[in-house]
Design a protein around this motif. Structure first.
Motif, PDB file in Angstrom:
ATOM      1  N   LYS A  99       0.861  -1.232  -0.166  1.00  0.00           N
ATOM      2  CA  LYS A  99       0.060   0.060   0.020  1.00  0.00           C
ATOM      3  C   LYS A  99       0.903   1.274   0.065  1.00  0.00           C
ATOM      4  CE  LYS A  99      -3.820  -2.188   2.602  1.00  0.00           C
ATOM      5  NZ  LYS A  99      -4.678  -2.113   3.892  1.00  0.00           N
ATOM      6  N   GLN A 100       1.782   1.250   0.759  1.00  0.00           N
ATOM      7  CA  GLN A 100       2.716   2.326   0.806  1.00  0.00           C
ATOM      8  C   GLN A 100       3.726   2.593  -0.465  1.00  0.00           C
ATOM      9  OE1 GLN A 100       5.212   1.344   4.348  1.00  0.00           O
ATOM     10  NE2 GLN A 100       3.915   2.373   5.756  1.00  0.00           N
ATOM     11  N   LEU A 101       3.982   1.398  -1.105  1.00  0.00           N
ATOM     12  CA  LEU A 101       4.670   1.623  -2.204  1.00  0.00           C
ATOM     13  C   LEU A 101       3.788   2.106  -3.364  1.00  0.00           C
ATOM     14  CD1 LEU A 101       7.093   1.176  -3.612  1.00  0.00           C
ATOM     15  CD2 LEU A 101       6.611  -1.109  -4.250  1.00  0.00           C
ATOM     16  N   PHE A 155      -0.321   5.370  -7.710  1.00  0.00           N
ATOM     17  CA  PHE A 155      -0.988   4.437  -8.537  1.00  0.00           C
ATOM     18  C   PHE A 155      -2.389   4.958  -8.603  1.00  0.00           C
ATOM     19  CE2 PHE A 155       1.125  -0.135  -8.204  1.00  0.00           C
ATOM     20  CZ  PHE A 155       2.102   0.300  -8.839  1.00  0.00           C
ATOM     21  N   SER A 156      -3.102   4.811  -9.651  1.00  0.00           N
ATOM     22  CA  SER A 156      -4.330   5.246  -9.939  1.00  0.00           C
ATOM     23  C   SER A 156      -5.294   4.003  -9.072  1.00  0.00           C
ATOM     24  CB  SER A 156      -5.002   5.211 -11.482  1.00  0.00           C
ATOM     25  OG  SER A 156      -4.655   3.918 -11.763  1.00  0.00           O
ATOM     26  N   SER A 157      -6.794   4.155  -8.913  1.00  0.00           N
ATOM     27  CA  SER A 157      -7.236   3.389  -8.221  1.00  0.00           C
ATOM     28  C   SER A 157      -7.389   1.922  -8.976  1.00  0.00           C
ATOM     29  CB  SER A 157      -8.861   3.766  -8.111  1.00  0.00           C
ATOM     30  OG  SER A 157      -8.677   4.948  -7.153  1.00  0.00           O
ATOM     31  N   PHE A 158      -7.674   2.168 -10.550  1.00  0.00           N
ATOM     32  CA  PHE A 158      -7.534   0.792 -11.372  1.00  0.00           C
ATOM     33  C   PHE A 158      -6.378   0.076 -11.121  1.00  0.00           C
ATOM     34  CE2 PHE A 158      -6.909  -1.131 -15.410  1.00  0.00           C
ATOM     35  CZ  PHE A 158      -7.991  -1.890 -15.432  1.00  0.00           C
ATOM     36  N   THR A 159      -5.214   0.921 -11.210  1.00  0.00           N
ATOM     37  CA  THR A 159      -3.749   0.168 -11.252  1.00  0.00           C
ATOM     38  C   THR A 159      -3.707  -0.499 -10.016  1.00  0.00           C
ATOM     39  OG1 THR A 159      -3.111   1.852 -12.673  1.00  0.00           O
ATOM     40  CG2 THR A 159      -1.465   0.396 -11.713  1.00  0.00           C
ATOM     41  N   LEU A 161      -3.129  -4.410  -9.889  1.00  0.00           N
ATOM     42  CA  LEU A 161      -1.759  -5.249  -9.449  1.00  0.00           C
ATOM     43  C   LEU A 161      -1.646  -5.991  -8.040  1.00  0.00           C
ATOM     44  CD1 LEU A 161       0.536  -2.488 -11.031  1.00  0.00           C
ATOM     45  CD2 LEU A 161      -0.028  -4.742 -11.950  1.00  0.00           C
ATOM     46  N   ILE A 162      -2.186  -5.088  -7.002  1.00  0.00           N
ATOM     47  CA  ILE A 162      -2.321  -5.254  -5.788  1.00  0.00           C
ATOM     48  C   ILE A 162      -3.604  -6.209  -5.051  1.00  0.00           C
ATOM     49  CG2 ILE A 162      -1.869  -4.607  -3.152  1.00  0.00           C
ATOM     50  CD1 ILE A 162       0.285  -3.865  -5.378  1.00  0.00           C
ATOM     51  N   GLU A 163      -4.681  -5.745  -5.251  1.00  0.00           N
ATOM     52  CA  GLU A 163      -5.860  -6.437  -4.964  1.00  0.00           C
ATOM     53  C   GLU A 163      -6.486  -7.646  -5.503  1.00  0.00           C
ATOM     54  OE1 GLU A 163      -8.137  -2.655  -2.350  1.00  0.00           O
ATOM     55  OE2 GLU A 163      -8.415  -2.861  -4.528  1.00  0.00           O
ATOM     56  N   TRP A 164      -6.347  -7.480  -6.805  1.00  0.00           N
ATOM     57  CA  TRP A 164      -7.001  -8.610  -8.059  1.00  0.00           C
ATOM     58  C   TRP A 164      -6.216 -10.071  -7.390  1.00  0.00           C
ATOM     59  CZ3 TRP A 164     -11.172 -10.417  -9.633  1.00  0.00           C
ATOM     60  CH2 TRP A 164     -11.034 -11.246 -10.593  1.00  0.00           C
ATOM     61  N   PRO A 165      -4.980  -9.892  -7.432  1.00  0.00           N
ATOM     62  CA  PRO A 165      -4.235 -11.231  -7.233  1.00  0.00           C
ATOM     63  C   PRO A 165      -4.506 -11.992  -5.796  1.00  0.00           C
ATOM     64  CG  PRO A 165      -2.761  -9.562  -8.114  1.00  0.00           C
ATOM     65  CD  PRO A 165      -3.846  -9.025  -7.873  1.00  0.00           C
ATOM     66  N   LEU A 166      -5.027 -10.984  -4.984  1.00  0.00           N
ATOM     67  CA  LEU A 166      -5.539 -11.555  -3.626  1.00  0.00           C
ATOM     68  C   LEU A 166      -7.116 -12.001  -3.649  1.00  0.00           C
ATOM     69  CD1 LEU A 166      -4.201  -8.729  -1.108  1.00  0.00           C
ATOM     70  CD2 LEU A 166      -3.133 -11.081  -1.347  1.00  0.00           C
ATOM     71  N   LEU A 167      -7.800 -11.246  -4.542  1.00  0.00           N
ATOM     72  CA  LEU A 167      -9.277 -11.564  -4.606  1.00  0.00           C
ATOM     73  C   LEU A 167      -9.338 -12.795  -5.254  1.00  0.00           C
ATOM     74  CD1 LEU A 167     -11.048  -8.199  -5.102  1.00  0.00           C
ATOM     75  CD2 LEU A 167     -11.219  -9.698  -3.390  1.00  0.00           C
ATOM     76  N   ARG A 168      -8.489 -12.957  -6.467  1.00  0.00           N
ATOM     77  CA  ARG A 168      -8.617 -14.069  -7.481  1.00  0.00           C
ATOM     78  C   ARG A 168      -8.697 -15.479  -6.940  1.00  0.00           C
ATOM     79  NH1 ARG A 168      -4.176 -13.497 -11.879  1.00  0.00           N
ATOM     80  NH2 ARG A 168      -3.048 -14.056 -10.224  1.00  0.00           N
ATOM     81  N   ARG A 169      -7.821 -15.627  -5.530  1.00  0.00           N
ATOM     82  CA  ARG A 169      -7.739 -16.904  -4.863  1.00  0.00           C
ATOM     83  C   ARG A 169      -9.130 -17.172  -4.133  1.00  0.00           C
ATOM     84  NH1 ARG A 169      -2.132 -16.568  -1.571  1.00  0.00           N
ATOM     85  NH2 ARG A 169      -3.097 -14.832  -0.866  1.00  0.00           N
ATOM     86  N   GLN A 170      -9.726 -16.282  -3.719  1.00  0.00           N
ATOM     87  CA  GLN A 170     -11.122 -16.413  -2.902  1.00  0.00           C
ATOM     88  C   GLN A 170     -12.001 -16.467  -3.972  1.00  0.00           C
ATOM     89  OE1 GLN A 170     -11.479 -16.903   0.170  1.00  0.00           O
ATOM     90  NE2 GLN A 170      -9.335 -16.339   0.954  1.00  0.00           N
ATOM     91  N   LEU A 171     -11.942 -15.799  -5.319  1.00  0.00           N
ATOM     92  CA  LEU A 171     -12.944 -15.708  -6.038  1.00  0.00           C
ATOM     93  C   LEU A 171     -13.808 -17.097  -6.348  1.00  0.00           C
ATOM     94  CD1 LEU A 171     -14.465 -13.327  -7.419  1.00  0.00           C
ATOM     95  CD2 LEU A 171     -12.983 -13.612  -9.396  1.00  0.00           C
ATOM     96  N   PHE A 172     -13.111 -18.317  -6.825  1.00  0.00           N
ATOM     97  CA  PHE A 172     -13.675 -19.377  -7.246  1.00  0.00           C
ATOM     98  C   PHE A 172     -14.325 -20.146  -6.333  1.00  0.00           C
ATOM     99  CE2 PHE A 172     -13.522 -23.832  -8.813  1.00  0.00           C
ATOM    100  CZ  PHE A 172     -14.301 -23.589  -9.775  1.00  0.00           C
ATOM    101  N   ARG A 231      -4.199   3.272   5.226  1.00  0.00           N
ATOM    102  CA  ARG A 231      -5.355   3.157   4.309  1.00  0.00           C
ATOM    103  C   ARG A 231      -4.527   4.304   3.165  1.00  0.00           C
ATOM    104  NH1 ARG A 231      -9.871   1.514   4.800  1.00  0.00           N
ATOM    105  NH2 ARG A 231      -9.804   1.593   7.070  1.00  0.00           N
ATOM    106  N   LEU A 232      -4.970   4.064   2.139  1.00  0.00           N
ATOM    107  CA  LEU A 232      -4.402   4.765   0.870  1.00  0.00           C
ATOM    108  C   LEU A 232      -5.379   6.082   0.707  1.00  0.00           C
ATOM    109  CD1 LEU A 232      -4.030   2.101  -2.034  1.00  0.00           C
ATOM    110  CD2 LEU A 232      -2.197   3.581  -1.131  1.00  0.00           C
ATOM    111  N   PRO A 233      -4.720   7.059   0.229  1.00  0.00           N
ATOM    112  CA  PRO A 233      -5.565   8.223   0.162  1.00  0.00           C
ATOM    113  C   PRO A 233      -6.732   8.214  -1.083  1.00  0.00           C
ATOM    114  CG  PRO A 233      -3.214   8.578  -0.665  1.00  0.00           C
ATOM    115  CD  PRO A 233      -3.388   7.118   0.114  1.00  0.00           C
ATOM    116  N   VAL A 234      -7.811   8.792  -0.554  1.00  0.00           N
ATOM    117  CA  VAL A 234      -8.796   8.407  -1.627  1.00  0.00           C
ATOM    118  C   VAL A 234      -9.296  10.007  -1.777  1.00  0.00           C
ATOM    119  CG1 VAL A 234     -11.035   7.551  -2.233  1.00  0.00           C
ATOM    120  CG2 VAL A 234      -9.623   6.440  -0.738  1.00  0.00           C
ATOM    121  N   SER A 235      -9.579  10.360  -3.253  1.00  0.00           N
ATOM    122  CA  SER A 235      -9.992  11.665  -3.492  1.00  0.00           C
ATOM    123  C   SER A 235     -11.375  11.850  -3.211  1.00  0.00           C
ATOM    124  CB  SER A 235      -9.856  11.829  -5.026  1.00  0.00           C
ATOM    125  OG  SER A 235     -10.858  10.865  -5.812  1.00  0.00           O
TER     126      SER A 235
END
Length: 529
Positions: A164-166, A172-176, A180-191, A277-281
């Motif tokens: 998160k800090q990096l 990083f944009s929210s999509f990026t 890169l960070i959240e989707w690999p974690l979610l993918r393991r729980q998704l199926f 927590r990441l800064p949010v606009s």
């Protein structure tokens, strides 16, 4: 002698489970053999049932998972007053009685519901009907999306703080960041989560029966129920066998996919965990808040409307002798089912923990597999098999009560095993050497070690089993009627007769009973923390 004493409890419980499941499947096969014209039943109706079952389950799963990811993302990005309370309420929908959910949704989206009242106040006609595919999807999403959201939220929060800090430093944009960070974690729980939701929607009964709106949206479970009610046993056997084959094939595919997914999965790395927590606009924060408010209203409105409506319409005249009898049978069956499930689970886990200590991993896996076999046998298949086997005794309320307790107890067994398996092994292994040196074995060992250490968790598991049995409608729909009537069956009769006020009161009281058991679970969890 000592080996026999260790193996006897688990083997006894496993043998009983296999005998019951085998008897149910044997009754189905025996009935099928008696009919030699099953080919006639492979018609357009059967293909339509298969298509509707798969279509509604797939669509419900996609909607539940997609909405859960969106809501979890919003919850992980901002804090607000009442967030912790919302996260504690959300998983409750997963174990609520299905007919309570149906009544709650009708109180909001029905023709006499809250939205229709609001639209009518402004002179706008409310044209949307909750019956049909819309109602089925709405109910399935309501049941499954909050539970999946909580799991995904915990997964998103488990992202390493260094990542998160990096990401913040690299702007990083929210999509990026999600990619890169959240989707690999979610993918393991998704199926695994999608597979669980799909199986629940595939085997859904009460929701489709109450909100399906006719034969156009008939699924396997409803078709089996209707066939048995019409005494068309050949059709019921055919449908039950097809559903069983579909479930086994799906579970085999799921295990193969999960095995391949785990094989290619990268090992976890230990990171420092701390609050960050990441800064949010402001624009994104506003969008996230809209998502949370919408999702929160979707979850809370049916529950609140049901409780308020039940209190508003309540009359002492609604508490008839039939209602009191339904309450009595419901509580009797709920606690009887929970007792059966707990006894079988403790017998299996007693032997399982000692097998693991003696490094008998394969034996342990086989024993636990027997306890979870009910997961691959749809409830309507299992209950219809027992119904066919014990059809001559269907009018005896004692036999019916015992059968419903047994069916519900076996249905709740896998959940208890999941809750207690690891904690019981940890407790036994911790004190094993000391207890053996003091010659503490058998029931005395269980009482002094396992029961004393896991008392709160055992009570919590017992309450969960009672809740699952209290709200069950699938099994009572087959066995119930004049001899035995539970609250879900009583509620379904009111809904079918369009008695809106009476059904609101009954559903509210059933909801309060479920919440009372949930308070027991939450109290024990709070004390243990």
């Amino acid at each position: 002698m000592s080996k026999l004493r260790i193996l006897l409890p688990g083997i006894s419980a496993a043998s009983l489970i296999l005998m019951i499941l085998g008897a149910a499947l044997f009754a189905l096969c025996l009935t099928a053999i008696k009919f030699n014209n099953l080919v006639v039943y492979f018609d357009e109706y059967l293909l339509h049932v298969i298509w509707i079952t798969l279509f509604q389950a797939t669509l419900s799963t996609l909607l539940s998972v997609l909405l859960a990811i969106i809501m979890a993302k919003a919850l992980s990005m901002i804090d607000f007053l009442g967030k912790r309370l919302l996260l504690r309420i959300m998983p409750i929908t997963f174990i609520l009685p299905t007919l309570v959910v149906v009544t709650g949704l009708l109180s909001v989206y029905g023709k006499q519901g809250l939205l229709a009242t609001v639209f009518g106040y402004f002179g706008v006609p409310f044209m949307t009907s909750i019956y049909g595919l819309t109602g089925i999807l709405l109910a399935h999403v309501f049941l499954n999306f909050p539970y999946a959201c909580c799991l995904f939220y915990r997964t998103l929060n488990s992202a390493p703080v260094e990542h998160k800090q990096l990401a913040a430093q690299l702007n990083f944009s929210s999509f990026t960041y999600f990619k890169l960070i959240e989707w690999p974690l979610l993918r393991r729980q998704l199926f695994p989560m999608a597979a669980l939701i799909f199986m629940l929607c595939f085997s859904s009964f009460a929701i489709v029966l109450a909100l399906g709106g006719g034969p156009k949206y008939t699924t396997f479970e409803v078709a089996i129920y209707q066939s048995i009610r019409d005494l068309d046993l050949a059709q019921a056997v055919l449908l039950a066998c097809l559903q069983f084959i579909c479930c086994v094939c799906f579970i085999c595919l799921m295990q193969k996919f999960t095995h391949n997914n785990n094989h290619h999965q990268k090992p976890n790395t230990c990171y420092v965990r701390q609050s960050y927590r990441l800064p949010v606009s402001n624009h994104l924060a506003f969008l996230y808040m809209i998502i949370i408010v919408t999702g929160g209203l979707f979850i809370l409105l049916p529950i609140m409307t049901l409780l308020i409506g039940g209190g508003y319409f309540f009359q002492w005249s609604f508490l008839t002798a039939s209602f009191q009898q339904a309450v009595m049978f419901s509580l009797l069956i709920a606690f009887g089912s929970a007792t059966i499930a707990m006894l079988l689970a403790l017998l299996l886990l007693y032997t399982n923990s000692r097998l693991l200590i003696n490094h008998k991993i394969q034996w342990s896996n086989q024993l636990m597999l027997v306890g979870s076999l009910i997961l691959i046998i749809p409830s309507m298949v299992f209950s219809s098999g027992l119904f066919l086997l014990l059809f001559p005794f269907a009018h005896s309320f004692i036999v019916v009560c015992l059968l419903i307790m047994l069916c519900n107890g076996l249905m709740a067994l896998p959940f208890i095993l999941k809750n207690l398996a690891v904690p019981m092994f940890d407790v036994v292994s911790r004190y094993w050497q000391l207890s053996q040196s003091l010659n503490i074995n058998g029931f005395f060992h269980f009482y002094l070690i396992e029961y004393k250490a896991l008392k709160r968790l055992i009570i919590q598991s017992f309450a969960l089993s009672a809740i699952l049995s209290l709200g069950d409608f699938g099994i009572i729909a087959l066995f119930g009627g004049k001899s035995v009537t539970t609250l879900p069956y009583y509620l379904y009769e009111q809904i079918s007769s369009y008695h809106y006020k009476e059904s609101a009161v009954t559903a509210a009281l059933l909801l309060i009973l479920s919440f009372s058991l949930l308070v027991v679970m939450d109290y024990d969890r709070t004390k243990s923390n």
